[in-house]
Scaffold this active site. Structure first.
Site, PDB file in Angstrom:
ATOM      1  N   TYR A  75     -43.079   2.129 -13.825  1.00  0.00           N
ATOM      2  CA  TYR A  75     -42.052   2.662 -12.926  1.00  0.00           C
ATOM      3  C   TYR A  75     -41.869   4.159 -13.173  1.00  0.00           C
ATOM      4  CZ  TYR A  75     -37.382   3.384 -10.909  1.00  0.00           C
ATOM      5  OH  TYR A  75     -36.301   3.855 -10.197  1.00  0.00           O
ATOM      6  N   SER A  89     -36.593   9.505  -9.970  1.00  0.00           N
ATOM      7  CA  SER A  89     -35.682   8.892 -10.941  1.00  0.00           C
ATOM      8  C   SER A  89     -35.636   9.721 -12.211  1.00  0.00           C
ATOM      9  CB  SER A  89     -36.152   7.473 -11.285  1.00  0.00           C
ATOM     10  OG  SER A  89     -35.426   6.934 -12.376  1.00  0.00           O
TER      11      SER A  89
END
Length: 253
Positions: A159, A144
């Site tokens: 995350y 990401s």
């Protein structure tokens, strides 16, 4: 057809507006037989049933909790029983949680890391031996932009950390398994319109975000699926250990 005669395993691919589902549809349209893995068995089977048919057998949908090694082993056994070989593995499954550093509980940390990072290790470990036996393969892993810029809109620091771990793990696997003709690469999407993000942006938020994206739009699941297709196919035969940004220029290094 870029994947004719190939078999592909895609985790987290049952959600109708998800990147995994878009990837499964694209791969099938290019001739691949696809195994959809998802935490929800019924949705995985339904998604597989909706894929375009291919010449060399039916697609399958299976339950798999990527955070659980035994579940991954069971899924790989079923895939290899049905297909015999796994040429392509897309480590796509992931979850997010928008909390700040001081609010992250031990359970939060463990779950985010287990699904997003340990899940990549688990699935890779159960499919790499078959790839070795069959002369190689391609593994693509979902990271990401959050891993690159230190957080995002929908993901907390845990995350970001897990997705950064995926980058390191993929590069290490690329180095280790290159001699076996197994390529391992990462995709780092920016803000993509999926089931997770689609309903959480107000018009004002969306407009503000787009101002910071040179291509002046949010991404679609197909934008990421197209990169997965490139990495899965022979078009990327000399590409391994790479990180491909799919963010419209949101993060230009």
């Amino acid at each position: 057809m870029l994947l004719k005669g190939k078999t592909a395993v895609i985790s987290g691919a049952a959600s109708k507006r998800g990147i995994g589902r878009a990837t499964a549809e694209l791969f099938a349209s290019h001739g691949a037989r696809v195994a959809i893995l998802d935490i929800n068995a019924d949705e995985a089977k339904a998604a597989a049933g909706d894929l375009p048919p291919v010449e060399h057998g039916a697609h399958i949908g299976l339950r798999c909790d990527v955070a659980d090694r035994a579940s991954c082993t069971s899924a790989s056994d079923e895939v290899l029983s049905a297909f015999g070989v796994a040429n392509i593995l897309i480590n796509n499954a992931g979850i997010t949680q928008p909390v700040k550093t001081l609010d992250i509980s031990d359970a939060d940390w463990q779950r985010i890391v287990a699904v997003n990072m340990t899940g990549v290790l688990n699935l890779s470990q159960v499919f790499i031996p078959n790839m070795r036996q069959n002369g190689g393969g391609s593994i693509a892993c979902m990271s990401s932009v959050s891993a690159q810029r230190g957080g995002g809109i929908f993901g907390g620091p845990h995350y970001s950390a897990a997705k950064a771990g995926v980058l390191g793990l993929a590069k290490a696997m690329a180095r280790e398994f290159g001699p076996d003709s197994i390529r391992v690469n990462c995709v780092t999407p920016g803000l993509i319109q999926t089931d997770i993000t689609g309903d959480k942006l107000s018009a004002e938020m969306r407009a503000d975000i787009v101002k910071g994206i040179p291509l002046s739009r949010l991404g679609d699941a197909r934008d990421v699926a197209n990169i997965y297709l490139f990495l899965a196919s022979d078009l990327s035969a000399y590409v391994t250990g790479a990180v491909i940004d799919v963010n419209g220029g949101m993060l230009i290094h």
